[in-house]
Motif scaffolding. Sequence first.
Motif, PDB file in Angstrom:
ATOM      1  N   GLU A 277     -82.405 -28.770  36.034  1.00 43.05           N
ATOM      2  CA  GLU A 277     -82.144 -27.553  36.795  1.00 43.05           C
ATOM      3  C   GLU A 277     -81.521 -26.588  35.791  1.00 43.05           C
ATOM      4  OE1 GLU A 277     -80.371 -27.581  40.639  1.00 43.05           O
ATOM      5  OE2 GLU A 277     -80.818 -29.699  40.989  1.00 43.05           O
ATOM      6  N   PRO A 278     -82.313 -25.688  35.203  1.00 40.19           N
ATOM      7  CA  PRO A 278     -81.752 -24.835  34.159  1.00 40.19           C
ATOM      8  C   PRO A 278     -80.499 -24.103  34.632  1.00 40.19           C
ATOM      9  CG  PRO A 278     -84.134 -24.625  34.233  1.00 40.19           C
ATOM     10  CD  PRO A 278     -83.742 -25.427  35.442  1.00 40.19           C
ATOM     11  N   ILE A 279     -79.577 -23.899  33.721  1.00 37.31           N
ATOM     12  CA  ILE A 279     -78.350 -23.183  34.073  1.00 37.31           C
ATOM     13  C   ILE A 279     -78.715 -21.861  34.737  1.00 37.31           C
ATOM     14  CG2 ILE A 279     -76.808 -24.246  32.406  1.00 37.31           C
ATOM     15  CD1 ILE A 279     -77.367 -21.805  30.577  1.00 37.31           C
ATOM     16  N   GLY A 280     -77.884 -21.491  35.698  1.00 43.00           N
ATOM     17  CA  GLY A 280     -78.151 -20.280  36.479  1.00 43.00           C
ATOM     18  C   GLY A 280     -79.014 -20.533  37.689  1.00 43.00           C
TER      19      GLY A 280
ATOM     20  N   SER B 162     -94.391 -22.284  31.228  1.00 40.00           N
ATOM     21  CA  SER B 162     -94.162 -20.847  31.245  1.00 40.00           C
ATOM     22  C   SER B 162     -92.939 -20.499  30.395  1.00 40.00           C
ATOM     23  CB  SER B 162     -94.032 -20.369  32.698  1.00 40.00           C
ATOM     24  OG  SER B 162     -94.209 -18.988  32.807  1.00 40.00           O
ATOM     25  N   HIS B 163     -91.881 -19.934  30.968  1.00 37.55           N
ATOM     26  CA  HIS B 163     -90.671 -19.670  30.192  1.00 37.55           C
ATOM     27  C   HIS B 163     -90.095 -20.960  29.607  1.00 37.55           C
ATOM     28  CE1 HIS B 163     -86.252 -19.150  29.736  1.00 37.55           C
ATOM     29  NE2 HIS B 163     -86.625 -18.009  29.184  1.00 37.55           N
ATOM     30  N   GLY B 164     -90.294 -22.084  30.298  1.00 37.55           N
ATOM     31  CA  GLY B 164     -89.867 -23.362  29.734  1.00 37.55           C
ATOM     32  C   GLY B 164     -90.588 -23.683  28.441  1.00 37.55           C
TER      33      GLY B 164
ATOM     34  N   HIS C 124     -88.843 -28.765  31.569  1.00 44.12           N
ATOM     35  CA  HIS C 124     -88.125 -27.489  31.722  1.00 44.12           C
ATOM     36  C   HIS C 124     -88.998 -26.512  32.492  1.00 44.12           C
ATOM     37  CE1 HIS C 124     -85.518 -24.119  30.870  1.00 44.12           C
ATOM     38  NE2 HIS C 124     -84.718 -24.873  30.133  1.00 44.12           N
ATOM     39  N   SER C 125     -88.524 -26.099  33.651  1.00 44.79           N
ATOM     40  CA  SER C 125     -89.280 -25.189  34.519  1.00 44.79           C
ATOM     41  C   SER C 125     -89.243 -23.765  33.980  1.00 44.79           C
ATOM     42  CB  SER C 125     -88.713 -25.247  35.936  1.00 44.79           C
ATOM     43  OG  SER C 125     -87.323 -25.015  35.917  1.00 44.79           O
ATOM     44  N   GLY C 126     -89.980 -22.884  34.659  1.00 44.39           N
ATOM     45  CA  GLY C 126     -90.173 -21.529  34.164  1.00 44.39           C
ATOM     46  C   GLY C 126     -89.335 -20.492  34.878  1.00 44.39           C
ATOM     47  N   GLY C 127     -89.833 -19.284  34.860  1.00 39.62           N
ATOM     48  CA  GLY C 127     -89.122 -18.155  35.451  1.00 39.62           C
ATOM     49  C   GLY C 127     -88.852 -17.051  34.426  1.00 39.62           C
TER      50      GLY C 127
END
Length: 297
Positions: free
Chosen positions: A64-67, A107-109, A38-41
């Motif tokens: 690819e997280p939603i959004g 990170s946020h993930g 799960h990637s961040g942001g």
Amino acid sequence: MSHTANKDALAQGTHHLIIDGIEQYYHVMGEGPVCIVHSGGPGVRWDYLRMPLIEAFLKLIYLEPIGTGASGRLADPRGYTLARYTRHVDALIDHLAVGTVYFLGHSHGGFVGLRYALDHLQRLSGLILYDTSPTTGPEFGQSIEEALQRFAARHSIRPEVPKLLAAVRRVFAAEAQAAATDEDATRELQQIFPVYFADYWGREREFAPLRESVWAWSDPLRGQEPEPYDVRGELGRIAARTLVLAGQEDAICVPSWAQVLHAGLPVSQLVVLPHSGHFGHLEEPHAFASAVRNFVS
């Protein structure tokens, strides 16, 4: 729950499924035990987190997280919450039908991973928390400011640093509004990109292409949690084996937060990469991969 793996869903390549009416895209790469990535942001395109060395011994499921990317958008951006992200992780694991999985959150993930472990511990073979934090309260903001001052001291000969740090402070300010458009969010990320590295300019030829290609979406930045994010008091409930990875020079999630995670989690290992910022998988890829390999083996 079936433990007979969904072979079609685990085939190499790009896939999607529908979760609560929303498209969820993901990419399967590598061989070995399954690990959700799960990637961040939130809101950054997934592919900055490609880890080819890890794909040699884990089957990585890059969300690819939603959004973001090809995945669906929510009608109300305030709905991008940890509960929503963890719901999509859980539905994806159901779809894969593999029983337990590893989860790597950057990170946020990592916020998503911690929340998922608290709510669905029985589904995890192990948890990898990479450059993340158990809180985003006032202390977190103060730690960023102190890290930025250390960054400025290390790079004092660079004339662009004062303008760069002003941009970082603007982006991370508590009162800041989310970027108005995806183009604005991307421009802001590209502008502050050097802060994510221990020494961006020393390896600029290597990292500049990523800076030019990275993309961010603005809607996930508008997500609203029902209360401030802080799971420090709940870490003791996460009995999963956990690897905590941090960059010594990370100015975003400073390594002291990795120490808090390590101290609070019942079964954890801590690895600090001495020459990395927020992107240890790019700055010290072999040391990063070795830490993950040792953990999963």
